[in-house]
Write an enzyme that holds these catalytic residues in place. Structure first.
Site, PDB file in Angstrom:
ATOM      1  N   CYS A 306       0.821  -1.215   0.000  1.00 19.92           N
ATOM      2  CA  CYS A 306       0.000   0.000   0.000  1.00 19.92           C
ATOM      3  C   CYS A 306       0.844   1.250   0.000  1.00 19.92           C
ATOM      4  O   CYS A 306       1.838   1.334   0.728  1.00 19.92           O
ATOM      5  CB  CYS A 306      -0.849   0.077   1.265  1.00 19.92           C
ATOM      6  SG  CYS A 306      -1.962  -1.277   1.454  1.00 19.92           S
ATOM      7  N   ARG A 402     -12.254   0.736  -6.287  1.00 20.94           N
ATOM      8  CA  ARG A 402     -11.894   0.459  -4.897  1.00 20.94           C
ATOM      9  C   ARG A 402     -11.359   1.754  -4.268  1.00 20.94           C
ATOM     10  O   ARG A 402     -11.482   2.002  -3.086  1.00 20.94           O
ATOM     11  CB  ARG A 402     -10.822  -0.631  -4.864  1.00 20.94           C
ATOM     12  CG  ARG A 402     -10.417  -1.032  -3.478  1.00 20.94           C
ATOM     13  CD  ARG A 402      -9.529  -2.278  -3.502  1.00 20.94           C
ATOM     14  NE  ARG A 402      -9.567  -2.920  -2.226  1.00 20.94           N
ATOM     15  CZ  ARG A 402      -8.757  -2.632  -1.210  1.00 20.94           C
ATOM     16  NH1 ARG A 402      -7.828  -1.718  -1.349  1.00 20.94           N
ATOM     17  NH2 ARG A 402      -8.878  -3.248  -0.068  1.00 20.94           N
TER      18      ARG A 402
END
Ligand code: XMP
Length: 490
Positions: A306, A402
Site C-alpha cells: 500500500c 476500490r
C-alpha cells in the site's frame, strides 16, 4: 492555543511493532488452543485467517486450499461477473460429496470407446444410463480389462455390472461408505424416485473429505468461500450470492465514504449471504456501518504493497484502528477482521488481542503455489508477483473504484495507491498456514487463553520502545539457517 495549534495536540495511534502481549499465568498448551472463530455474523471458520481479495493472491485454487485448511479465501474482483460466478462454483464443487457433472456411459457404446472416454475424462468408472437417464448398470476398469485383450468391440451392456447399488439424495457420507464396504464397491450412483441418475458418490471423494477434517464448510458440506464486490456492484453481488458465496466483502479503500455506505446497504438488502463492510479504520466509521454490516473489515493503509498513506496523507496505524472499530462492533456482536500489514504470526495474534476476530493477509500468501501467477527467477532466487489492487497494473486490468476513482483515458493519469512487487516463492499454502496458526497458538499459550473469545478478553498489551523492538528480533548474531517463520529481510 488556537484553531491550528490545538490540532497538534494529537492522539497517539499504535501499530504492531509498538506493542507486545503481556505474558500471563497459563495452563494452556499451545497445541490445544482452539482458534475457531467467526468472520461474520453467520459464518464460522476453524482457523481465523482469510486470504486477501487480490488478483495475485486469491482465485479458486487459493480459496479451495484456504477452506480445506479451515480458513476462508476471498475471491478478488478483477474478473467479469460470469467468471466470478464460475470461480465460486469451482470452490463449491471441490470436495463435494455428491458429484454432479457425472461422466456416464451409453449401453450401446463399445468397451474400447468407453475405455478411451474414461481415460480422457480422468475417471475410473462410469454409471451406464439410457436415454431417459435411468441407471442400467455401472462400468469400471475392472469390468473392462478382460475385454480389452479379446473383445474390445463388445458393447458396454455386455461388460457392465448390472446389479447396481444406488442411494437417494439424502445419503450421508457415512451411509455411502457403509454401502461401499458392504458391497465392495467404490462408487454409488445417486438416483431420484424414478431411478434416474442425479449424481455420484465415490470412495475417493469421501476419503479426500476426511483428509480435510478441519475444513471450513457450509451446512451442505461444501467449502466456504468469500467474494469481493464493489460497493456499487449490486449485479455482481446478486450473481455470486446465487452461485452460493458465503460472505460478500464490500471492497473499498474508504468505506466511510457515505455513497459507499449507501451502496453497501443496497447490496445488503439484495443478497442472502453475509455482507462484510470495509475498509474502515475509525470508531466513527464503525458506528456508521455497524447497524447493517454482518462484519467489519479494518485497514486504511497498513498493507505491504500500500501507498495510500504516503500518497494521500491519510491512514490509521493498524492496532489502534482495530481497537477503535472493535469497541463499537463488540457492542453489537459484529465480528471484526484486521486486514493488512501482518508480516509475522505475532502480528496476527496481536490484531486479535486488539479486538479482531480474524485476520486477512496478502503478502504472506502471495508467494505460495496456490496464489495465481507463475514462479519467476531473479538472480537464482524464486519469486511470485504480488501487486496492490490500487497499483497501476491492477487498476488497468480491473477498475479503480476500490479507490473511488474513474477510469482515466491515459495510463499516466492513474493516481495509484499501491505498488507492484514480488514475493519470495514459498511452496505450499499448507506449510505457511501451519506456521501462522502455530505461532498464533503460541501467543494464546503465553496469555493463558484456550479460545479466541477468551484471548480477546484476557490479553493485555505492553508498549515497546524502539530499543525493545530491536531486542525482540534476533540480534548480534549472524543467522546461518533460515527459519520457516522468520525472515530477517521482512
Ligand atoms: P498485506 O500487508 O497482507 O496487505 O500484503 C493486504 C491488504 O492490503 C490492501 N490492499 C491495498 N491497500 N493499496 C492500498 O493502500 C493497494 O494497492 C492495495 N491492494 C491491497 C487490502 O486491504 C489487502 O487485503
Amino acid at each position: 492555543t488556537g484553531q491550528f495549534t490545538d490540532k497538534l495536540r494529537v492522539p497517539e495511534a499504535l501499530t504492531f511493532d509498538d506493542v507486545l502481549l503481556r505474558p500471563k499465568e497459563s495452563r494452556v498448551e499451545p497445541d490445544e488452543a482452539d482458534v475457531s472463530t467467526r468472520v461474520s455474523r453467520n459464518v464460522e471458520v476453524n482457523v481465523p485467517i482469510l486470504s486477501a481479495a487480490m488478483d495475485t493472491v486469491t482465485e479458486s485454487q487459493m480459496a479451495i486450499a484456504m477452506a480445506r485448511q479451515g480458513g476462508l479465501g476471498v475471491l478478488h474482483r478483477n474478473l467479469d461477473v460470469e467468471e466470478a460466478v464460475a470461480e465460486v462454483e469451482r470452490v463449491k464443487r471441490a470436495d463435494e460429496l455428491v458429484i454432479r457433472d457425472v461422466v456416464t456411459a451409453d449401453p450401446d457404446q463399445t468397451v474400447r470407446e468407453v475405455d478411451a472416454m474414461m481415460d480422457r475424462e480422468g475417471v475410473s468408472g462410469a454409471p451406464v444410463t439410457d436415454d431417459e437417464g435411468e441407471v442400467l448398470g455401472i462400468i469400471s476398469g475392472t469390468d473392462i480389462r478382460p475385454y480389452l485383450e479379446v473383445g474390445d468391440r463388445d458393447e458396454v451392456r455386455e461388460a457392465m455390472t448390472d446389479e447396481v447399488v444406488t442411494a437417494s439424495e439424502e445419503v450421508t457420507a457415512r451411509e455411502a461408505l457403509e454401502l461401499m464396504y458392504e458391497h465392495k464397491i467404490e462408487r454409488v450412483p445417486i438416483v431420484d424416485e424414478n431411478d434416474r441418475l442425479t449424481g455420484l458418490v465415490t470412495m475417493q471423494g469421501i476419503l479426500q473429505r476426511r483428509e480435510y477434517g478441519n475444513a471450513a464448510r457450509d451446512e451442505g458440506g461444501h467449502l466456504r468461500v468469500g467474494v469481493a464486490v464493489g460497493p456499487f456492484e449490486t449485479d455482481r453481488a446478486v450473481a455470486v450470492d446465487e452461485a452460493g458465496a458465503d460472505v460478500l466483502f464490500i471492497d473499498c479503500a474508504h468505506a466511510h465514504n457515505l455513497n459507499v455506505i449507501d451502496g453497501a446497504r443496497e447490496i445488503r438488502e439484495s443478497v442472502e449471504a453475509d455482507v462484510v463492510v470495509g475498509n474502515v479504520g475509525t470508531r466513527e466509521a464503525a458506528e456508521d456501518v455497524v447497524d447493517f454490516a454482518d462484519g467489519i473489515k479494518v485497514g486504511i493503509g497498513p498493507g505491504s504493497i500500500c501507498t495510500t498513506r504516503v500518497v494521500s496523507g491519510a491512514g490509521m496505524p493498524q492496532i489502534t484502528a482495530v481497537a477503535e472499530v472493535a469497541d463499537v462492533a463488540a457492542e453489537q456482536d459484529v465480528p471484526v477482521i484486521a486486514d493488512g500489514g501482518i508480516r509475522y504470526s505475532g502480528d496476527a495474534i496481536k490484531a486479535i488481542a486488539a479486538g479482531a476476530d480474524a485476520v486477512m493477509l496478502g503478502s504472506y500468501f502471495a508467494g505460495t503455489d496456490e496464489a495465481p501467477g507463475r514462479v519467476i527467477t531473479v538472480d537464482g532466487k524464486k519469486y511470485k508477483q504480488y501487486r496492490g489492487m490500487g497499483s497501476v497494473g491492477a487498476m488497468q486490468s480491473g477498475d479503480g473504484d476500490r479507490y473511488l476513482k474513474d477510469e482515466p483515458e491515459e495510463d499516466e493519469e492513474y493516481v495509484p495507491e499501491g505498488v507492484e512487487a514480488a514475493e519470495p516463492y514459498k511452496g505450499s499454502l499448507e506449510s505457511e498456514l501451519h506456521q501462522l496458526v502455530g505461532g498464533m497458538q503460541s501467543g494464546m499459550g503465553y496469555v493463558g487463553a484456550a479460545t479466541i473469545p477468551e484471548f480477546k478478553e484476557r490479553s493485555e498489551f505492553v508498549r515497546v520502545s524502539s530499543a525493545g523492538q530491536t531486542e525482540g528480533h534476533p540480534h548480534d548474531v549472524m543467522i546461518t539457517d533460515e527459519a520457516p517463520n522468520y525472515s530477517p529481510s521482512e
